[in-house]
Write an enzyme that holds these catalytic residues in place. Structure first.
Site, short mmCIF file in Angstrom:
data_model
loop_
_atom_site.label_atom_id
_atom_site.label_comp_id
_atom_site.label_asym_id
_atom_site.label_seq_id
_atom_site.Cartn_x
_atom_site.Cartn_y
_atom_site.Cartn_z
CG ASP A 30 -1.93 0.75 0.79
OD1 ASP A 30 -1.94 2.21 1.07
OD2 ASP A 30 -3.40 0.50 1.40
CE LYS A 35 -5.43 0.29 4.89
NZ LYS A 35 -6.67 0.46 3.74
CE LYS A 208 -18.25 -7.84 -6.21
NZ LYS A 208 -18.35 -8.33 -5.02
CG LEU A 254 -36.81 -13.70 0.24
CD1 LEU A 254 -37.94 -14.78 -0.07
CD2 LEU A 254 -37.78 -12.43 -0.62
CB CYS A 264 -21.32 -4.52 -3.06
SG CYS A 264 -19.82 -5.23 -2.08
CE LYS A 325 -23.52 -7.46 6.47
NZ LYS A 325 -22.90 -8.86 5.48
NE ARG A 332 -17.16 1.11 2.11
CZ ARG A 332 -16.56 0.53 1.82
NH1 ARG A 332 -15.44 0.98 0.25
NH2 ARG A 332 -16.10 -0.49 2.19
#
Length: 440
Positions: A30, A35, A208, A254, A264, A325, A332
């Site tokens: 990176d 980081k 994807k 569901l 995503c 979630k 995001r």
């Protein structure tokens, strides 16, 4: 095998760690020196259950390393995985921003020595891998490499299990030589009979997007059914069970809620729409799913407002959960980012708690939001409680204690976590999502 991973974001660090768990020698690269320094000290920049322990284990075992230098990993690598971010374009047009990906390709190209498989791990529009190959060849005409696509299917909060015991692995290649390298990398999964789908590069890229689009459609579908349930006096929970037991449909995804979010589904569905438009075809079902999702978030504002008697002005609203979630700190496209500002704009005071997401939420929500360290503090003097994210620790609250500290007994359960009759028996004015039978 020797593997280099470019990018230590969510996909890069999880993939690199799990590859090292398979027994491969992995170096994660990176540009962010701070980081990398933190990672070398075992400090993980994201919240993902089990990840910190697995990183520490494989660093101690000498299989996992972190660096800022491509020259320390790429020349010796059998495969180089590019796992940099591909966010939505800053222009706001829905296109994926591929600038980080192309820069990574340009940077790694001079370091390729000997045959290497360069693998696109990032989520990218169809045709991107061939453009990455073009950039590499133009930068280093003598590079001996094959291009491949290996999309990730990691759920935040369950990423380790998803990588170590996946439903499938998708590999897009152009020849058997590249396929052989990737089969060897994923040999540990062959041994547990994980399905391996080997196909062309364009097909792998599209798989994807197609998978995420289908799941987004399923979420939007059940949210529309929940809205219908409210209108006709039916129960969305029973409806979901009734259709989910059909093996052709399945019960997953569901669950009525305030709309999908995360890194995503929102990004990938819109990027897919831009791709099909460029090719002169349509994806009307996906387009409808995106529209329904936006409308669902707005509808939740009205649901809360109606539960408060038509106006939130001057009222205190306690919020349980902020992330899109449970088991992640990812904010995001979280429904909270749409719902809470709308309530604040109309004069509501918002007090919120989230087990992992408050630091990120503070960067994105209005400054007026008050964050507390205990879910019970959310309830003090509240005119309503909103269950926004279904973290497990909210499932066993002492609701008599909650009720005793509230100003008004209004509880809006956007995730249908609680049993309506039990909540009402305690004394709450309970409002579920898609539970029209409650009107009777």
């Amino acid at each position: 095998m020797k593997i280099a991973i470019i990018g230590t974001g969510y996909v890069g660090i999880v993939s690199g760690t799990c590859f090292s768990e398979f027994g491969h020698e992995v170096v994660c690269i990176d540009k962010d020196a701070a980081k990398v320094a933190a990672l070398c000290q075992g400090q993980i920049p994201i919240y993902e259950p089990g990840l910190a322990d697995m990183v520490a284990k494989n660093m101690t075992g000498g299989r996992l390393h972190f660096t800022t230098e491509l020259s320390e990993a790429v020349p010796e690598a059998d495969a180089v995985f590019i796992a940099v971010g591909t966010p939505s374009s800053r222009r706001g047009d829905g296109y994926a921003d591929l600038s980080y990906l192309y820069q990574a390709a340009k940077d790694l190209a001079p370091h390729l020595t000997g045959y290497t498989v360069v693998v696109d791990k990032s989520t990218v529009p169809v045709g991107t891998a061939r453009q990455v190959a073009r950039v590499i060849s133009e930068t280093n005409p003598t590079a001996d490499f094959d291009m491949a696509s290996n999309p990730e299917f990691l759920r935040e909060g369950a990423a380790i299990n998803d990588f170590m015991r996946p439903d499938r692995v998708v590999i897009g290649v152009e020849n058997e030589k590249a396929a052989t390298v990737l089969r060897e990398i994923y040999n540990a999964l062959y041994l547990i009979e994980t399905p391996i789908v080997i196909t062309g590069i364009e097909t792998a890229e599209l798989i994807k997007y197609a998978a995420n689009a289908f799941l987004a459609v399923k979420i939007s579908f059940i949210n529309e059914m929940a809205n219908i349930c409210e209108a006709v006096g039916a129960d969305a929970i029973a409806l979901a069970k009734g259709i989910g037991l059909d093996g052709r449909i399945g019960k997953k995804f569901l669950h009525p809620g305030p709309g999908y979010g995360g890194s995503c589904f929102p990004k990938d569905t819109v990027a897919l729409l831009r791709t099909v438009q460029e090719h002169g075809v349509s994806a009307r079902i996906v387009e409808a799913a995106v529209e329904v999702n936006a409308a669902q978030k707005a509808r939740m504002v009205k649901k809360i407002r109606d539960a408060l008697g038509g106006s939130e002005t001057g009222l205190t609203i306690g919020v349980l959960g902020l992330t899109f979630k449970p088991e992640t700190d990812d904010m995001r496209e979280s429904p909270a980012l749409t719902i809470l500002p709308a309530l604040i704009e109309k004069g509501a005071k918002v007090v919120a708690h989230d087990p992992q997401g408050m630091r990120e939420a503070a960067k994105l929500l209005p400054d007026s939001v008050i964050y507390v360290e205990n879910p019970y503090e959310v309830c003090l003097g509240a005119d309503a409680i909103i269950l926004m994210t279904e973290w497990n620790q909210y499932r066993a609250l002492d609701f008599k204690r909650v009720l005793a500290t509230m100003n008004k007994p209004v509880f809006v359960d956007l995730r249908n976590v609680y049993e309506p009759n039990k909540m009402r028996a305690i004394g709450f004015e309970y409002h579920g999502n898609g539970r029209g039978h409650e009107k009777r």
